[in-house]
Structures are given as C-alpha cells and as structure tokens.
Design a protein around this motif. Structure first.
Motif, short mmCIF file in Angstrom:
data_model
loop_
_atom_site.label_atom_id
_atom_site.label_comp_id
_atom_site.label_asym_id
_atom_site.label_seq_id
_atom_site.Cartn_x
_atom_site.Cartn_y
_atom_site.Cartn_z
N VAL A 164 1.49 8.92 -5.04
CA VAL A 164 0.96 8.23 -3.87
C VAL A 164 -0.49 8.66 -3.74
N ALA A 165 -1.42 7.73 -3.85
CA ALA A 165 -2.84 8.07 -3.86
C ALA A 165 -3.61 7.25 -2.83
N ASP A 166 -4.42 7.96 -2.06
CA ASP A 166 -5.34 7.29 -1.15
C ASP A 166 -6.40 6.60 -2.00
N LEU A 167 -6.79 5.41 -1.61
CA LEU A 167 -7.78 4.68 -2.39
C LEU A 167 -9.16 5.33 -2.28
N ARG A 168 -9.48 5.86 -1.09
CA ARG A 168 -10.80 6.45 -0.87
C ARG A 168 -10.65 7.94 -0.59
N MET A 169 -11.04 8.75 -1.57
CA MET A 169 -10.98 10.21 -1.47
C MET A 169 -12.28 10.79 -2.01
N PRO A 170 -12.60 12.03 -1.62
CA PRO A 170 -13.79 12.67 -2.18
C PRO A 170 -13.57 13.10 -3.63
N ASN A 171 -14.66 13.36 -4.31
CA ASN A 171 -14.70 13.87 -5.69
C ASN A 171 -14.22 12.87 -6.75
N GLY A 210 -6.70 2.32 4.19
CA GLY A 210 -7.08 1.64 5.42
C GLY A 210 -8.25 0.73 5.14
N ASP A 211 -8.57 0.57 3.88
CA ASP A 211 -9.77 -0.15 3.45
C ASP A 211 -9.40 -1.48 2.79
N ARG A 265 2.41 -1.02 -5.71
CA ARG A 265 2.61 -1.25 -4.29
C ARG A 265 1.47 -0.65 -3.48
N ILE A 266 1.27 -1.20 -2.27
CA ILE A 266 0.18 -0.76 -1.40
C ILE A 266 0.74 -0.48 -0.02
N LEU A 267 0.35 0.67 0.55
CA LEU A 267 0.68 1.01 1.92
C LEU A 267 -0.60 0.91 2.75
N ALA A 268 -0.60 0.02 3.73
CA ALA A 268 -1.78 -0.15 4.57
C ALA A 268 -1.73 0.83 5.74
N LYS A 269 -2.86 1.48 5.98
CA LYS A 269 -2.98 2.37 7.13
C LYS A 269 -3.43 1.55 8.32
N PRO A 270 -2.98 1.89 9.52
CA PRO A 270 -2.17 3.04 9.89
C PRO A 270 -0.74 2.88 9.38
N LEU A 271 -0.13 4.01 9.09
CA LEU A 271 1.17 4.03 8.46
C LEU A 271 2.31 4.03 9.47
N ASP A 272 3.40 3.41 9.09
CA ASP A 272 4.63 3.40 9.86
C ASP A 272 5.68 4.10 9.00
N VAL A 273 6.37 5.08 9.55
CA VAL A 273 7.31 5.90 8.77
C VAL A 273 8.37 5.05 8.07
N ASP A 274 8.95 4.09 8.77
CA ASP A 274 9.98 3.25 8.15
C ASP A 274 9.41 2.45 6.98
N ASN A 275 8.21 1.93 7.13
CA ASN A 275 7.58 1.18 6.05
C ASN A 275 7.23 2.09 4.88
N ARG A 324 8.78 4.81 3.96
CA ARG A 324 10.04 5.09 3.26
C ARG A 324 10.48 3.89 2.43
N ARG A 325 10.43 2.70 3.01
CA ARG A 325 10.88 1.49 2.31
C ARG A 325 10.03 1.23 1.06
N VAL A 326 8.71 1.35 1.18
CA VAL A 326 7.82 1.09 0.04
C VAL A 326 8.01 2.13 -1.05
N LEU A 327 8.13 3.40 -0.68
CA LEU A 327 8.29 4.46 -1.68
C LEU A 327 9.64 4.35 -2.39
N VAL A 328 10.68 4.02 -1.66
CA VAL A 328 11.99 3.83 -2.29
C VAL A 328 11.93 2.65 -3.26
N ALA A 329 11.29 1.56 -2.85
CA ALA A 329 11.17 0.40 -3.74
C ALA A 329 10.36 0.75 -4.98
N ALA A 330 9.31 1.55 -4.81
CA ALA A 330 8.48 1.95 -5.95
C ALA A 330 9.26 2.79 -6.94
#
Length: 155
Positions: free
Chosen positions: A80-87, A113-114, A130-140, A142-148
């Motif tokens: 699970v990786a944030d699209l925008r991170m330092p370094n 969130g971008d 798969r993509i998780l849009a921020k702000p995050l919802d716990v149920d979503n 879980r659903r996206v990670l299980v599907a992945a």
C-alpha cells in the motif's frame, strides 16, 4: 452506501451473523505480509490497525526510499503506497518495482488525496492497480485491500 444483515434462518444469533460478515476479510488478510508506505503518521496508523486486526503482518515505511529497501528485503503479498511521499514518491517506487521486481507490480494499492492533478490521474488511469482515495473510510480500506489480495492470488 448501506449494509443490510439478515439472519439465514430462525434462531441464528446476531453475534454469529456479525462474525460471519467479517470472515472473508479475516481469511484473506490473515498471515499476509503487507508493506505500508505512507508519510502521514495518522494514515500509516490507520492502515496498520486495519491490517493487523485482520491478521496481517505489517511493515511500515515513512517514505518511498524506506519502502524500496523493504521491498528488496521481503517478498510482500501486498504493498500500500501513498502516491505523494518525500524522497521517492509512490509513482517512482512503482516504476522501480516495474523495472527490478515486476512480479510484485500487481500487488500495489495506491492511496492518494491527489486525484485532481492531471499528472496523477494520467498515471493512475493506465494501471491495473486499485486506488484508495483520501480521506479514507475504514470499511472501504478493508474492502479494497481484501479485493487486492484476492486478485493477487488469482494471478
């Protein structure tokens, strides 16, 4: 979005029915090794808590460079990786994996969130991940990670 829970037959306890609804995610994530690359501490904690509650072993990385070093050490079931991170941002991390560990490409889930920048949208549109849009919802989450995890197993 709403959820409706109905008993299968008369006499089924509500507690038993509630446990049944959690079984698929618990089964798919239990025992999985998951790398979470996220520079926001609260989001990193959220992902870790959700995954650990479902039995996954979580490795944390606070930027893309740290994530890359972890990927070289371990064959993760999910990243699970944030699209925008330092370094090293999520896109550059993904591109390194494409070049050097292509067997792990389908294991990526991007959190961002971008979704308004054209550059981000163009990159994400062409991916099978798969993509998780921020702000995050716990149920979503879980659903996206299980599907992945489920789709990685099918490949």
């Amino acid at each position: 979005c709403f959820a409706l829970t109905l008993p299968r037959a008369l006499g089924v306890a509500a507690e038993e029915a509630a446990t049944d609804t959690l079984t698929p995610s618990t089964n798919l994530l239990h025992g999985r090794r998951v790398l979470v690359a996220e520079d926001e501490p609260l989001v990193l904690d959220l992902f870790s808590r959700v995954l650990e509650q479902d039995g996954a072993t979580v490795t944390r990385a606070r930027d893309g460079e740290e994530a890359w070093s972890r990927i070289l050490e371990t064959d993760f079931d999910l990243i699970v990786a944030d699209l925008r991170m330092p370094n090293l941002d999520g896109r550059a991390l993904y591109e390194r994996v494409v070049d050097e560990k292509p067997s792990m490409v389908r294991r990526f889930v991007f959190a961002t969130g971008d979704l308004v920048r054209q550059e981000s949208l163009k990159f994400l549109e062409g991916l099978p991940n798969r993509i998780l849009a921020k702000p995050l919802d716990v149920d979503n989450v879980r659903r996206v990670l299980v599907a992945a995890v489920g789709s990685c197993r099918a490949v």
